[in-house]
Design a protein around this motif. Structure first.
Motif, mmCIF file in Angstrom:
data_model
loop_
_atom_site.group_PDB
_atom_site.id
_atom_site.type_symbol
_atom_site.label_atom_id
_atom_site.label_comp_id
_atom_site.label_asym_id
_atom_site.label_seq_id
_atom_site.Cartn_x
_atom_site.Cartn_y
_atom_site.Cartn_z
ATOM 1 N N ARG A 159 -9.773 -0.583 5.951
ATOM 2 C CA ARG A 159 -8.817 0.046 5.062
ATOM 3 C C ARG A 159 -9.356 -0.120 3.649
ATOM 4 O O ARG A 159 -9.361 -1.235 3.114
ATOM 5 C CB ARG A 159 -7.428 -0.558 5.198
ATOM 6 C CG ARG A 159 -6.396 0.186 4.353
ATOM 7 C CD ARG A 159 -4.981 -0.168 4.680
ATOM 8 N NE ARG A 159 -4.076 0.599 3.819
ATOM 9 C CZ ARG A 159 -2.763 0.470 3.800
ATOM 10 N NH1 ARG A 159 -2.178 -0.391 4.628
ATOM 11 N NH2 ARG A 159 -2.029 1.200 2.971
ATOM 12 N N ARG A 212 -0.242 -4.738 12.591
ATOM 13 C CA ARG A 212 0.367 -4.606 11.263
ATOM 14 C C ARG A 212 -0.143 -5.687 10.312
ATOM 15 O O ARG A 212 -0.401 -5.425 9.136
ATOM 16 C CB ARG A 212 1.891 -4.712 11.380
ATOM 17 C CG ARG A 212 2.600 -3.397 11.615
ATOM 18 C CD ARG A 212 4.084 -3.609 11.602
ATOM 19 N NE ARG A 212 4.800 -2.361 11.644
ATOM 20 C CZ ARG A 212 5.895 -2.164 12.359
ATOM 21 N NH1 ARG A 212 6.397 -3.138 13.095
ATOM 22 N NH2 ARG A 212 6.505 -1.000 12.327
ATOM 23 N N ASP A 216 -1.699 -3.694 7.315
ATOM 24 C CA ASP A 216 -0.790 -3.661 6.164
ATOM 25 C C ASP A 216 -0.705 -5.013 5.462
ATOM 26 O O ASP A 216 0.347 -5.385 4.933
ATOM 27 C CB ASP A 216 0.612 -3.231 6.623
ATOM 28 C CG ASP A 216 0.608 -1.833 7.222
ATOM 29 O OD1 ASP A 216 -0.274 -1.035 6.862
ATOM 30 O OD2 ASP A 216 1.477 -1.543 8.058
ATOM 31 N N ARG A 217 -1.798 -5.748 5.443
ATOM 32 C CA ARG A 217 -1.788 -7.115 4.907
ATOM 33 C C ARG A 217 -1.417 -7.149 3.431
ATOM 34 O O ARG A 217 -0.529 -7.898 3.021
ATOM 35 C CB ARG A 217 -3.163 -7.758 5.101
ATOM 36 C CG ARG A 217 -3.243 -9.194 4.582
ATOM 37 C CD ARG A 217 -4.660 -9.725 4.741
ATOM 38 N NE ARG A 217 -5.082 -9.700 6.135
ATOM 39 C CZ ARG A 217 -6.330 -9.922 6.536
ATOM 40 N NH1 ARG A 217 -7.285 -10.146 5.633
ATOM 41 N NH2 ARG A 217 -6.636 -9.899 7.814
ATOM 42 N N GLU A 219 -1.823 -3.928 1.283
ATOM 43 C CA GLU A 219 -1.507 -2.596 0.793
ATOM 44 C C GLU A 219 -0.138 -2.139 1.307
ATOM 45 O O GLU A 219 0.520 -2.830 2.071
ATOM 46 C CB GLU A 219 -2.583 -1.604 1.244
ATOM 47 C CG GLU A 219 -3.998 -1.965 0.794
ATOM 48 C CD GLU A 219 -4.699 -2.917 1.744
ATOM 49 O OE1 GLU A 219 -5.915 -3.093 1.607
ATOM 50 O OE2 GLU A 219 -4.015 -3.511 2.611
ATOM 51 N N SER A 220 0.286 -0.952 0.866
ATOM 52 C CA SER A 220 1.548 -0.397 1.326
ATOM 53 C C SER A 220 1.481 -0.127 2.830
ATOM 54 O O SER A 220 0.416 0.130 3.388
ATOM 55 C CB SER A 220 1.864 0.903 0.570
ATOM 56 O OG SER A 220 0.820 1.847 0.766
ATOM 57 N N ALA A 221 2.634 -0.166 3.492
ATOM 58 C CA ALA A 221 2.688 -0.062 4.952
ATOM 59 C C ALA A 221 2.259 1.317 5.439
ATOM 60 O O ALA A 221 2.684 2.349 4.913
ATOM 61 C CB ALA A 221 4.094 -0.372 5.440
ATOM 62 N N LEU A 222 1.422 1.329 6.477
ATOM 63 C CA LEU A 222 1.036 2.550 7.163
ATOM 64 C C LEU A 222 1.669 2.652 8.541
ATOM 65 O O LEU A 222 1.852 3.745 9.068
ATOM 66 C CB LEU A 222 -0.487 2.629 7.314
ATOM 67 C CG LEU A 222 -1.307 3.026 6.085
ATOM 68 C CD1 LEU A 222 -2.789 2.994 6.420
ATOM 69 C CD2 LEU A 222 -0.908 4.402 5.578
ATOM 70 N N HIS A 224 4.833 2.130 11.000
ATOM 71 C CA HIS A 224 6.289 2.084 10.854
ATOM 72 C C HIS A 224 6.968 2.088 12.220
ATOM 73 O O HIS A 224 6.410 2.556 13.211
ATOM 74 C CB HIS A 224 6.783 3.293 10.045
ATOM 75 C CG HIS A 224 6.023 3.508 8.778
ATOM 76 N ND1 HIS A 224 6.319 2.855 7.607
ATOM 77 C CD2 HIS A 224 4.962 4.308 8.499
ATOM 78 C CE1 HIS A 224 5.487 3.250 6.652
ATOM 79 N NE2 HIS A 224 4.645 4.117 7.177
ATOM 80 N N CYS A 235 1.905 7.816 5.737
ATOM 81 C CA CYS A 235 2.215 7.410 4.363
ATOM 82 C C CYS A 235 2.886 8.590 3.683
ATOM 83 O O CYS A 235 2.315 9.687 3.655
ATOM 84 C CB CYS A 235 0.949 7.011 3.627
ATOM 85 S SG CYS A 235 1.213 6.601 1.896
#
Length: 238
Positions: A159, A212, A216-217, A219-222, A224, A235
């Motif tokens: 990422r 997750r 998503d450590r 950065e914004s969540a990808l 869901h 996103c």
């Protein structure tokens, strides 16, 4: 206009997409071959499930129209479940009587169906939607969604500049989510793709949680959750 299976598809003209149509129904064969060609697609036909599988291994197609009522589809069914991320979108031709067995297995965004007798306007519309829905971009063997990049040659993901260090199961899950980006996948769909069989909900939940934590450590969540339905990758800003 109809081509025999021994012939090679003609070279792509501009943005023309390659479509494989697999059906033994002469009426549907002639209708789809003629109409899809007139609509600007390059069409190759197959009359049996075996021939259809052979064509899929020999050539790359942008979308496949597959008659779900053909006999001897065991090999195709196995390949469909295990390699959804690596094959073209599928539009099934089915009957009302067979729909109950087909619909629960559909992968949102990459699979759809029309009821026979087919209406050509509906076939064209659904083919267009399936082609448009191929959200992930591919660059030199890599699948990308924003800053998320998966390299299928090395089975590694990152990422941005950060490597994710995924296990094989985590990679298969992320690849499946990315291939169906912005579409919700049920736990059963995920389970059958990752492990080839159904597993209990808690096994899937643990796998998603581990993924997750890596994706998503910071950065914004990808990744869901849609409660009661499943999981999706996306996103709002993309």
């Amino acid at each position: 206009m109809h081509r025999n299976l021994g012939e090679e598809p003609s070279p792509s003209c501009g943005d023309r997409k390659h479509v494989l149509v697999v059906t033994a129904d002469p009426g549907i064969t002639e209708l789809l071959d003629t109409t899809l060609e007139l609509a600007g697609y390059q069409v190759l036909m197959a009359g049996t499930a075996t021939e259809g599988m052979m064509r899929l291994t020999q050539h790359r197609f942008d979308v496949v129209v597959w008659d779900a009522t053909l006999p001897d589809q065991e090999e195709f069914a196995r390949g469909r479940r295990m390699a959804a991320a690596d094959r073209p979108p599928l539009l099934f031709l089915t009957t009302c009587d067979s729909l109950h067995s087909l619909a629960p297995e559909l992968s949102p965004g990459t699979e759809d169906y029309v009821i026979k007798p087919v209406r050509i306007a509906e076939v064209l519309a659904r083919v267009h939607v399936l082609l448009r829905g191929r959200t992930p971009e591919r660059h030199e063997g890599k699948a990308c969604y924003g800053e998320l990049v998966l390299d299928d040659a090395t089975c590694r993901a990152r990422r941005g500049p950060r490597p994710l260090g995924l296990t094989p199961a985590e990679y298969r899950l992320l690849r499946h989510l990315l291939a169906n980006a912005e579409h919700v996948l049920s736990k059963e769909q995920i389970s059958r793709h990752v492990w080839g069989e159904f597993r209990a909900d808690h096994a899937i939940e643990k796998l998603v949680s581990r993924l997750r934590n890596k994706v998503d450590r910071e950065e914004s969540a990808l990744i869901h959750t849609r409660r009661g339905f499943g999981y999706w990758l996306g996103c709002p800003g993309l």
